[in-house]
Design an enzyme around this catalytic site. Structure first.
Site, short mmCIF file in Angstrom:
data_model
loop_
_atom_site.label_atom_id
_atom_site.label_comp_id
_atom_site.label_asym_id
_atom_site.label_seq_id
_atom_site.Cartn_x
_atom_site.Cartn_y
_atom_site.Cartn_z
N PRO A 169 24.51 68.13 43.43
CA PRO A 169 23.18 68.61 43.82
C PRO A 169 22.70 69.73 42.89
CG PRO A 169 24.86 69.58 45.21
CD PRO A 169 25.58 68.60 44.33
N GLY A 170 21.46 69.67 42.48
CA GLY A 170 20.85 70.76 41.71
C GLY A 170 19.71 71.36 42.51
N CYS B 277 -3.72 78.72 26.32
CA CYS B 277 -4.86 78.06 25.69
C CYS B 277 -4.61 76.56 25.69
CB CYS B 277 -5.04 78.59 24.29
SG CYS B 277 -5.35 80.34 24.31
N TYR C 7 4.94 66.45 35.37
CA TYR C 7 4.91 65.34 36.31
C TYR C 7 4.04 65.54 37.55
CZ TYR C 7 9.90 66.94 35.65
OH TYR C 7 11.06 67.58 35.31
N GLY D 231 20.33 64.55 43.63
CA GLY D 231 19.05 63.91 43.87
C GLY D 231 18.41 64.09 45.23
N TYR E 276 14.36 74.10 38.29
CA TYR E 276 13.56 73.53 37.20
C TYR E 276 12.30 74.34 36.90
CZ TYR E 276 16.73 69.69 38.27
OH TYR E 276 17.85 68.95 38.51
C1 LIG Z 1 19.70 66.32 37.10
C2 LIG Z 1 21.00 65.80 37.45
C3 LIG Z 1 21.56 66.11 38.69
C4 LIG Z 1 20.86 66.95 39.73
O1 LIG Z 1 19.75 66.34 40.27
P1 LIG Z 1 18.95 67.08 41.46
O2 LIG Z 1 17.83 66.17 41.75
O3 LIG Z 1 18.51 68.39 40.93
O4 LIG Z 1 19.88 67.22 42.60
C5 LIG Z 1 22.82 65.65 38.95
N1 LIG Z 1 23.51 64.89 38.06
C6 LIG Z 1 22.99 64.57 36.87
C7 LIG Z 1 23.78 63.77 35.93
C8 LIG Z 1 21.72 64.99 36.52
O5 LIG Z 1 21.21 64.65 35.35
#
Ligand SMILES: *Cc1c(COP(=O)(O)O)cnc(C)c1O
Length: 432
Positions: A292-293, A362, A335, A249, A391
């Site tokens: 982290p993503g 379209c 969003y 997050g 994403y």
């Molecule tokens: C999406 C998600 C993440 C990663 O969130 P980021 O905001 O991209 O860091 C981590 N854990 C879970 C369970 C998620 O659904």
């Protein structure tokens, strides 16, 4: 530097990524195309790994949330860097294993895993399954027991952080579709159920409070809430959690208005709070997992488009149309996410023009952004949208039968294709 240190302007006035000319990359690989700086991805992994080990302990592990960017090469890189990963579907699991990612370091998520998902996860030996609900727990227990195996699990918990205080948080609140709320007693109830379920071995708990969060406070609150819950579980059941997964997050810079985050410092802050919370709750700090993503891959990536029309509607607004749109980046439509865009051919010039960036679908909502500051544009220019590493490719679709763009990695002055551009033949591959 433009927004991120790996983006700059060369002597020709062109935008560069990792030192490579984006106008030349657009010519070589075509547009639209996702271009990513591999070193930036690897450096973020190393920052997380080092900070986790230093501040939480040698056994701490950052697990890349692969829903943010999922294809074979990214799992190879995560394996090489020593990261864990988080997968949320059978397809992500398949891609990860097919890439040779070690099953033991996989955390398998999802609020509605199917029987097939669970069976596949058991058959591939996934290290940890993060169980969301009671039905899943019972199904998993039965499937594992039938195979004569014991599956390690975490339970997904919603720590109930007040979303009115922290508006960015959307997945850790009591009424979330994910997990089990501490506040309602459901978290303790599913813990008791897990301890009594054959075929599973409970390691501890998981929470994920939301995404694109810049303040550290919500993480501190979450860590505090989870450690108090761990202490409560110990008192009520005698079970002491050995693993705590605090989710992902941390935010990423999309525009100059977003702060520059020092990720190592943020992790140090969360670790200090978690230690203090553990001490206060009278329990040892468990092994910590982070997920982290966005913060691993978003900044590394840009999307290159070619400008088509520039439409000025006097007294109303200006549109710059590009050869992609919501199929390769649905985040504005979903969003209203804000981005920085620039004309790569004249990246050093001031952004004196204002325009809405329109895609080619379209669909009036097919926009990359509205009322954005950008250089004046003309047909044939290369337009770059920044911070698209997370994403975007992962959310891409074939809406309007647009083939998905390729993913190009740059490193050491060389570019290589890691995901090919889809062809029209790919589009009809499954049509009968
Ligand atoms: C999406 C998600 C993440 C990663 O969130 P980021 O905001 O991209 O860091 C981590 N854990 C879970 C369970 C998620 O659904």
């Amino acid at each position: 530097m433009i927004l991120h240190p790996h983006l700059d302007v060369n002597r020709a006035g062109h935008l560069t990524i990792g030192g490579m000319d984006t106008v030349a990359l657009a010519r070589e690989f075509g547009t639209p195309a996702y271009v990513m700086d591999e070193d930036v991805i690897r450096a973020q992994c190393r920052t997380y790994l080092a900070a986790c080990r230093t501040h939480f302990g040698a056994d701490a592990l950052p697990a890349f949330a692969s829903k943010s960017l999922s294809f074979t090469e990214i799992y190879r890189i995560m394996a090489e860097e020593g990261m864990g990963i988080d997968c949320v579907s059978g397809g992500e699991l398949y891609t990860a294993r097919n890439a040779g990612f070690p099953a033991a370091r996989i955390y398998f998520h999802g609020n509605n895993k199917t029987e097939r998902d669970l069976a596949d996860a058991l058959d591939m030996g996934v290290g940890t399954i993060v169980v969301d609900n009671a039905e899943e727990l019972a199904t998993l227990g039965a499937l594992a027991a039938a195979r004569g195996v014991t599956q390690s699990i975490l339970l997904r918990i919603t720590p109930g952080i007040d979303p009115h205080t922290h508006r960015a948080i959307q997945t850790g609140n009591v009424d979330s579709k994910f997990g089990n709320a501490i506040q309602t007693g459901q978290a303790l109830a599913i813990t008791r159920a897990a301890l009594a379920t054959e075929g599973v071995s409970l390691l501890g708990f998981h929470c994920h409070i939301g995404s694109q969060i810049f303040e550290i406070d919500p993480f501190l609150e979450a860590a505090d809430g989870m450690l108090r819950f761990i202490a409560e579980v110990k008192r009520e059941t005698g079970f002491l959690a050995t693993t705590l997964n605090l989710g992902g997050g941390l935010g990423v810079r999309y525009t100059e208005n977003d702060p520059v985050i020092d990720y190592a410092e943020a992790i140090a802050g969360i670790a200090a709070a978690a230690r203090a919370a553990a001490e206060k709750a009278g329990v040892p700090l468990p092994r910590i997992i982070l997920e982290p993503g966005r913060s691993i891959v978003a900044a590394a990536g840009i999307t290159l488009y070619t400008v088509g029309g520039v439409k000025e509607i006097p007294g109303f607004k200006n549109y710059i149309s590009v050869d992609g749109g919501m199929p390769d980046n649905p985040r504005y439509a979903l969003y209203q996410s804000v981005y920085t865009a620039l004309i790569a051919d004249r990246a050093g010039e001031p952004a004196t023009y204002r325009a809405t960036l329109a895609g080619r679908c379209c669909e009036s909502g097919d926009l990359i952004g509205e009322d954005m500051a950008i250089q004046p544009a003309k047909r044939g220019d290369v337009l770059a949208v920044l911070s698209t590493g997370a994403y975007n490719y992962a959310m891409a679709s074939n809406y309007n039968r647009l083939p998905r763009p390729p993913v190009i990695f740059v490193k050491d002055g060389k570019a290589r294709v890691v995901v090919r551009r889809e062809s029209y033949a790919d589009l009809v591959r499954n049509d009968l």
